[in-house]
Design an enzyme around this catalytic site. Structure first.
Site, mmCIF file in Angstrom:
data_model
loop_
_atom_site.group_PDB
_atom_site.id
_atom_site.type_symbol
_atom_site.label_atom_id
_atom_site.label_comp_id
_atom_site.label_asym_id
_atom_site.label_seq_id
_atom_site.Cartn_x
_atom_site.Cartn_y
_atom_site.Cartn_z
ATOM 1 N N ASN A 39 -44.756 94.669 16.796
ATOM 2 C CA ASN A 39 -43.358 94.548 16.401
ATOM 3 C C ASN A 39 -42.844 95.948 16.064
ATOM 4 O O ASN A 39 -43.505 96.718 15.376
ATOM 5 C CB ASN A 39 -43.215 93.615 15.198
ATOM 6 C CG ASN A 39 -41.774 93.248 14.937
ATOM 7 O OD1 ASN A 39 -40.963 94.101 14.603
ATOM 8 N ND2 ASN A 39 -41.451 91.970 15.086
ATOM 9 N N ALA A 40 -41.656 96.261 16.526
ATOM 10 C CA ALA A 40 -41.100 97.611 16.377
ATOM 11 C C ALA A 40 -40.397 97.840 15.038
ATOM 12 O O ALA A 40 -39.954 98.956 14.768
ATOM 13 C CB ALA A 40 -40.123 97.887 17.523
#
Length: 170
Positions: A39-40
């Protein structure tokens, strides 16, 4: 299976709120927002706020709080198998209590949605009740590209460019 969201990351002086839809399986297991390793969210926040993205979770949370950024989810609970927003059973959706949240966080001026489902669900289930609150008249809303690894349509740099508004809008 019914799943439940976390309490918000916030301080009474927060000025911006980032809303997801519901934590994914990795986050629920870790009891941490955005715990999936791909997840960024945390890499983006680390770049925007200039902290080491490898810091322990509590330190990353503290960096958000120091910057006046709150994090929460639109949903308090729902039924979902897996992590995908598309797997949420619409009839099972229960929204968080935003009237109370905004009453406790009167300095919030901007609400950013981490993806389209968070925005659509907020507008459908929460916004009609908020229209009665004086603060709602001044809130500014913006949808950001999802930080989820399932949303691969944009490069990391393109996502970062759009997320920059979290720290530049005032």
């Amino acid at each position: 299976m019914t799943i439940h969201a976390f309490p918000p990351i916030s301080t009474p002086t927060a000025t911006r709120l980032i809303l997801g839809s519901m934590p994914g399986v990795a986050s629920l297991q870790a009891q941490q927002y955005y715990a999936h390793p791909r997840n960024a969210f945390w890499p983006i926040m680390a770049q925007l706020l200039r902290f080491d993205g490898a810091l322990p979770y509590a330190s990353r949370v503290a960096a958000l709080q120091t910057a006046g950024i709150a994090v929460w989810d639109v949903l308090q609970s729902c039924e979902r198998v897996g992590s995908l927003d598309a797997a949420i059973a619409p009839a099972s959706i229960v929204a968080n209590d935003f009237a109370q949240f905004f009453a406790q966080h009167p300095q919030i001026t901007h609400v950013f949605f981490n993806g389209s489902l968070a925005e659509a669900t907020f507008k459908r289930t929460v916004l009609p009740q908020l229209n009665l609150l004086p603060q709602e008249q001044t809130l500014q809303y913006a949808r950001l590209p999802s930080s989820s690894p399932a949303h691969a349509a944009l490069s990391a740099d393109a996502k970062l460019a759009q997320w920059r508004q979290v720290i530049t809008d005032s």
